[in-house]
Design an enzyme around this catalytic site. Structure first.
Site, mmCIF file in Angstrom:
data_model
loop_
_atom_site.group_PDB
_atom_site.id
_atom_site.type_symbol
_atom_site.label_atom_id
_atom_site.label_comp_id
_atom_site.label_asym_id
_atom_site.label_seq_id
_atom_site.Cartn_x
_atom_site.Cartn_y
_atom_site.Cartn_z
ATOM 1 N N HIS A 1 0.864 -1.136 -0.131
ATOM 2 C CA HIS A 1 0.027 0.155 -0.092
ATOM 3 C C HIS A 1 0.864 1.307 -0.050
ATOM 4 O O HIS A 1 0.363 2.531 -0.064
ATOM 5 C CB HIS A 1 -0.843 -0.087 1.202
ATOM 6 C CG HIS A 1 -1.995 -1.108 1.254
ATOM 7 N ND1 HIS A 1 -3.305 -0.674 0.545
ATOM 8 C CD2 HIS A 1 -1.922 -2.402 1.427
ATOM 9 C CE1 HIS A 1 -4.151 -1.788 0.659
ATOM 10 N NE2 HIS A 1 -3.330 -2.969 1.211
ATOM 11 N N ASP B 1 3.383 9.607 -1.619
ATOM 12 C CA ASP B 1 2.232 8.727 -0.861
ATOM 13 C C ASP B 1 1.818 7.842 -2.009
ATOM 14 O O ASP B 1 1.832 7.766 -3.193
ATOM 15 C CB ASP B 1 0.881 9.948 -1.097
ATOM 16 C CG ASP B 1 0.078 9.326 0.099
ATOM 17 O OD1 ASP B 1 0.098 8.422 0.706
ATOM 18 O OD2 ASP B 1 -0.332 10.304 0.437
ATOM 19 N N ASP C 1 19.271 -25.490 -22.974
ATOM 20 C CA ASP C 1 18.461 -24.502 -22.375
ATOM 21 C C ASP C 1 18.340 -23.192 -23.041
ATOM 22 O O ASP C 1 18.083 -22.332 -22.690
ATOM 23 C CB ASP C 1 19.424 -24.159 -21.057
ATOM 24 C CG ASP C 1 20.384 -23.217 -21.288
ATOM 25 O OD1 ASP C 1 20.756 -21.974 -20.743
ATOM 26 O OD2 ASP C 1 21.372 -23.927 -22.201
#
Length: 738
Positions: free
Chosen positions: A170, A379, A685
């Site tokens: 958050h 913020d 690979d």
């Protein structure tokens, strides 16, 4: 049907012991209101049960009394934790809020690095993980929240590998340049902790990119867009900008108490424009800069004096911390200075309050204000800005810091740099003179956006995506070798009379090293190759891009055949090297200068020269720079080699130039024709191995190491799984013989 288990540092309720007994109070914070709102409004049939796990800031005996007296609300189950007080203080006030909070909000100068705080953080995260493991039932969805619990997903994953785990941050995730300031052990564990989740959620695109970049730099993970490949799993990283309960604030326009407060405000400040801001006391909110901007506004635009009032409300926070108390004193002194400088007998420019606001008071302020001045220095989102926009009816201008997460969504606001007091002053003036039609146009765009992605949608989007990611993981796993597939391959292998095993070297038999010369075979690799080669039914071939001299030095004493430089040279067991190339390598003189120029432009890259191959490696470079330069070099090489006998191969962090017709596919076909095996195994690979996968698709068991699109029939997650698989093949016939 499944249970939803929400996990956060604090529970949505706290207990307070008063003279008449225990009282339950809802905790503050956007997450609590968001999820409570969702639980209240979402269909009850979504989950069989909803449980919230968090720490309880009350004594265990108080909690027990509350349970016995049934005073807790019954919207969802509550599972409290009671960490020891000293440990919790170091975890919460220490590592969470004195280390992670300032650093993630771009305040490195105030960040503290105390080992005892991190130790407590690990201990409390372990307590949460222990409780989740105890509670867990197959099918449960675990949704972990925020920076206090970044280690929990991986701690749970280790013990519950099949669990469905989401994580949402958050607060901002900082750029790698900030994140790397953490000690190496801490940042490694934090990233690993988060990557224990199946889905990682952030508020903005920037935070997503910052996290991916940090994971690539610290953990060396590979990614494809927003999907990371870590610990034999895929992890989705995506943005979910948290919404508000939009309808709740629209309905508040008809709330009688809010309307009465709003009317009294407008009557009190008749003839004046109202600016307001409301923020928690915190250094990230830029409160002092905000006051400086307002001061400069009154200085530069004197015509607004006595015609505007700034209602400046601060919500008390961490009052017992000395630095916060000092911040409050400084702000109050600044307010007094501005009021003393500009006020008259009839007017005061700032109405200052240091107090909590009720919902009705807050809505009344939202509805009355002509402009909202919301300018934090940083913020994660900022829900106040969204609430203000939702509450505006026919007027209102939002002045918003461009450094908030909300700025990405509320682009019709007047966006400002909060540290630029001149820009803030000009923005206040622009807001106050903005025509009503423009105000309404801007508001309508933002309101439609907020209404369409409200908190209900935000939660549903997170949870739906988490379920979708889990389904994708299950689909992807179908190509990866599991227990039953391994058993089936063992039966095919032991039942065959003649077998051929083709093995790539780098990234298959050995992990990649910083320099090719450092990737020396381990004792385990040599032993497995020896055991496979000793079986008279086996023809083992190491088929590599390596030069003949290196392969002979490392593997020449083993009972196997070797293919060097992707097929330019072949040495069958017991024979000498045979060159498959008829063209002299003078072409390298044209290619080498171009590659050398890119070595100079890309720090960490280097050239590897073999007899018939030139390779430019960029595995030691900055991931993004290396990839960008590789695309530039590839384009230049393709132009240079057009209409020649040369080809450009785009490998695993390497670009190679070699002759057309010299590739592992051609070599594999020669080996197939020579050995005519009953069973053929092929493992590689790299892009260069795709040639032999295509040639051998229906004739061999082909296995690609790593998570990528491939022509191979099967995949392994990592190079570390190759030798254990080969050892099982070697042991299968050894047991059979005994």
């Amino acid at each position: 049907m499944a249970r939803l288990i929400v996990v956060s540092n604090r529970l949505p309720y706290s207990l307070e012991r008063q003279h008449d007994g225990l009282r339950v109070r809802q905790s503050s914070g956007g997450l609590v209101s968001a999820i409570k709102s969702y639980f209240e409004k979402s269909p009850s049939g979504d989950y069989t049960e909803r449980v919230w796990v968090g720490s309880m800031d009350a004594a265990p005996e108080d909690w027990q009394e509350a349970v016995e007296k049934n005073v807790m609300p019954g919207d969802f189950g509550i599972e409290p934790l009671f960490p020891p007080a000293t440990q919790y203080d170091r975890y919460y006030n220490g590592f969470s809020n004195a280390t992670l909070w300032p650093l993630f909000h771009y305040f490195p100068q105030t960040t503290q690095y105390r080992q005892e705080d991190f130790d407590a953080y690990l201990q409390v995260n372990s307590l949460f993980a222990d409780r989740l493991v105890e509670l867990y039932q197959p099918g449960d969805i675990l949704w972990v929240h925020d920076y206090q619990l970044m280690l929990v997903p991986q701690l749970v994953r280790r013990r519950l590998p099949e669990a469905t785990i989401g994580f949402f941050l958050h607060i901002p995730f900082p750029s790698y340049e900030l994140f790397r300031l953490l000690p190496t052990e801490w940042k490694t564990l934090l990233l690993q902790g988060m990557l224990g989740a199946d889905l990682l959620g952030f508020h903005t695109y920037d935070y997503v990119q910052h996290f991916i970049q940090s994971a690539k730099m610290v953990l060396k993970v590979e990614n494809q867009f927003n999907t990371l490949y870590y610990d034999s799993r895929t992890v989705r990283v995506d943005m979910f900008p948290i919404g508000i309960d939009y309808q709740k604030f629209r309905d508040a326009l008809f709330n009688d108490l809010a309307a009465r407060i709003s009317t009294s405000l407008e009557e009190k400040f008749m003839g004046q424009k109202i600016i307001f801001s409301v923020d928690r006391l915190d250094y990230t909110k830029g409160l002092s800069y905000r006051l400086t901007g307002y001061d400069q506004f009154l200085e530069r635009f004197p015509e607004w004096r006595e015609k505007v009032v700034f209602i400046f409300n601060i919500i008390p926070s961490r009052a017992n911390i000395a630095s916060y108390a000092a911040m409050r004193r400084q702000i109050e002194q600044q307010v007094s200075t501005i009021n003393g400088k500009y006020s008259s007998l009839n007017w005061q420019p700032i109405l200052y309050r240091y107090n909590h606001l009720s919902f009705e008071e807050l809505c009344a302020l939202y509805q009355s204000a002509d402009a909202a001045l919301i300018t934090p220095l940083r913020d994660g989102m900022n829900l106040v800005a969204k609430e203000y926009v939702a509450s505006c009816l026919d007027k209102g201008v939002l002045i918003l810091s461009e450094l908030t997460g909300a700025a990405a969504e509320l682009s019709e606001a007047i966006l400002v740099n909060p540290t630029d007091s001149s820009e803030v002053a000009a923005a206040i003036n622009a807001a106050l003179i903005m025509p009503l039609t423009e105000q309404r146009n801007r508001l309508s765009f933002m309101q439609r956006r907020l209404a369409s992605y409200d908190v209900q949608h935000w939660i549903q989007d997170n949870l739906d995506t988490l379920v979708e990611v889990k389904r994708e993981q299950e689909r992807e796993q179908s190509n990866f070798i599991d227990g039953p597939t391994t058993q089936e391959l063992m039966e095919q292998y032991t039942g065959a009379g003649r077998r051929c095993i083709l093995l790539d070297y780098d990234g298959t038999l050995a992990p990649y090293a910083k320099l090719p010369s450092l990737a020396v075979p381990t004792k385990e690799a040599l032993q497995v190759l020896q055991e496979l080669g000793n079986d008279p039914a086996n023809e083992v071939v190491v088929i590599s891009g390596r030069d003949p001299e290196t392969l002979a030095q490392w593997l020449g004493d083993l009972p196997l055949s070797m293919v060097a430089e992707h097929g330019a040279y072949i040495r069958y067991r017991g024979e000498d090297w045979q060159s498959q190339v008829t063209i002299a390598p003078e072409w390298k003189e044209q290619i080498r200068p171009l590659m050398e120029s890119f070595v100079g432009r890309c720090v960490g890259s280097f050239i590897e020269e073999k007899n018939n191959t030139l390779a430019w490696h960029y595995r030691n470079t900055h991931p993004d720079l290396g990839f960008t330069r590789s695309r530039e070099l590839r384009n230049s090489l393709l132009q240079l080699t057009a209409n020649t006998a040369l080809q450009v191969i785009d490998g695993n962090k390497v670009l190679e130039v070699r002759l057309i017709g010299i590739d592992k596919g051609t070599a594999a076909q020669k080996l197939l024709d020579r050995f005519t095996p009953d069973f053929m195994l092929c493992i590689g690979d790299d892009t260069t191995d795709e040639d032999m996968f295509r040639v051998l698709r229906d004739k061999a068991v082909t296995i690609r190491v790593g998570k990528t699109k491939t022509a191979a029939r099967f995949s392994l997650w990592a190079q570390s799984q190759v030798l254990p698989l080969l050892r099982r093949f070697a042991q299968a016939t050894a047991h059979q013989g005994s």
